[in-house]
Design a protein around this motif. Sequence first.
Motif, PDB file in Angstrom:
ATOM      1  N   LYS A 136      15.582 -36.579  -1.021  1.00  0.00           N
ATOM      2  CA  LYS A 136      16.152 -37.666  -0.227  1.00  0.00           C
ATOM      3  C   LYS A 136      16.968 -38.611  -1.107  1.00  0.00           C
ATOM      4  N   THR A 137      17.989 -39.201  -0.512  1.00  0.00           N
ATOM      5  CA  THR A 137      18.814 -40.207  -1.183  1.00  0.00           C
ATOM      6  C   THR A 137      18.891 -41.446  -0.305  1.00  0.00           C
ATOM      7  N   GLY A 138      18.752 -42.618  -0.910  1.00  0.00           N
ATOM      8  CA  GLY A 138      18.796 -43.854  -0.140  1.00  0.00           C
ATOM      9  C   GLY A 138      19.156 -45.039  -1.008  1.00  0.00           C
ATOM     10  N   GLU A 139      19.001 -46.220  -0.444  1.00  0.00           N
ATOM     11  CA  GLU A 139      19.378 -47.457  -1.118  1.00  0.00           C
ATOM     12  C   GLU A 139      18.257 -47.965  -2.021  1.00  0.00           C
ATOM     13  N   PHE A 140      18.649 -48.715  -3.046  1.00  0.00           N
ATOM     14  CA  PHE A 140      17.688 -49.401  -3.908  1.00  0.00           C
ATOM     15  C   PHE A 140      18.167 -50.834  -4.084  1.00  0.00           C
ATOM     16  N   LEU A 141      17.281 -51.796  -3.806  1.00  0.00           N
ATOM     17  CA  LEU A 141      17.598 -53.218  -3.935  1.00  0.00           C
ATOM     18  C   LEU A 141      16.462 -53.904  -4.681  1.00  0.00           C
ATOM     19  N   SER A 142      16.822 -54.829  -5.562  1.00  0.00           N
ATOM     20  CA  SER A 142      15.796 -55.502  -6.357  1.00  0.00           C
ATOM     21  C   SER A 142      16.270 -56.903  -6.739  1.00  0.00           C
ATOM     22  N   ALA A 143      15.296 -57.794  -6.888  1.00  0.00           N
ATOM     23  CA  ALA A 143      15.551 -59.138  -7.410  1.00  0.00           C
ATOM     24  C   ALA A 143      14.520 -59.436  -8.485  1.00  0.00           C
ATOM     25  N   ASP A 162      12.844 -49.575  -2.390  1.00  0.00           N
ATOM     26  CA  ASP A 162      13.438 -48.259  -2.607  1.00  0.00           C
ATOM     27  C   ASP A 162      13.410 -47.510  -1.292  1.00  0.00           C
ATOM     28  N   GLY A 163      14.596 -47.160  -0.773  1.00  0.00           N
ATOM     29  CA  GLY A 163      14.674 -46.529   0.533  1.00  0.00           C
ATOM     30  C   GLY A 163      14.090 -45.142   0.598  1.00  0.00           C
ATOM     31  N   VAL A 164      13.824 -44.502  -0.556  1.00  0.00           N
ATOM     32  CA  VAL A 164      13.260 -43.149  -0.549  1.00  0.00           C
ATOM     33  C   VAL A 164      11.945 -43.072  -1.318  1.00  0.00           C
ATOM     34  N   ALA A 165      11.425 -44.215  -1.735  1.00  0.00           N
ATOM     35  CA  ALA A 165      10.163 -44.232  -2.485  1.00  0.00           C
ATOM     36  C   ALA A 165       9.385 -45.490  -2.099  1.00  0.00           C
ATOM     37  N   ALA A 166       8.694 -46.070  -3.056  1.00  0.00           N
ATOM     38  CA  ALA A 166       7.794 -47.180  -2.751  1.00  0.00           C
ATOM     39  C   ALA A 166       8.472 -48.528  -2.946  1.00  0.00           C
TER      40      ALA A 166
END
Length: 244
Positions: A136-143, A162-166
């Motif tokens: 799977k491929t998805g978005e990753f966002l972090s602050a 993580d759109g494809v993990a935790a």
Amino acid sequence: MNYAPMALLAAAVVLPGMASAQDFEALVIGNADRNGSNFYMLSLRGDIGFGAFEGISGTERNAAGGLRFRFDAAMATYDTNYNNVPGTGTGRAYRALLSYGIPLSDAATLTLIGGISHRTVEVRPVTLNSPDDSSKTGEFLSAEFEYSAEGAGTFQAIAEHDGVAADYASATYLFDLTPNFRVGPTVNYVSEGDYTRKAVGLSATYFVGDSIEIKATAADAEQQVGTNDPVDVDYFELQLRTVF
């Protein structure tokens, strides 16, 4: 054909060449818990040379400001027992990211991170009820927020999606015991579907010169899947960070 792994591999090869020679960072993480699960990650980061803030210099202890690239490659392994057959699950993840560090003062920095994440999971041996391989491929966002002033220790808070993990959240405060040694409490929380893990532990960081940092963490952790009883998954983690 899924081109995401090819694009991520290309980013791993090309992006480090864009970094400034004095501002390239490598982070290696190894984590093992009491139930036999293991996690390894290599993270490469560097300055792209754009968007640096003027007038707020911070100290060498602060997170870097401006626009930077980041590439992560990680692997996790864990024991399985589908149909009473002992086996191993393996998850691999790759991320191609951009981060932007915003100095809030000479002691505080807020870093915003975004990009794409690709993850594969497989269980071997294959049994009647073992899950199918996934990709799977998805978005990753972090602050990330860091406060690190001379004589006041270091506080760091992280929130990741993580759109494809935790999803992941943590907070750590390290007290200055000596100029090169810090120690303090850490807490973190992981959530993915009906799986959750919470941990409370102690971290210690030692600086070897100006370019190498060693961090060790021992944590009392507990995981739960759905309504099943919680399981102890105490872990030990070692990080090595170098800047060159």
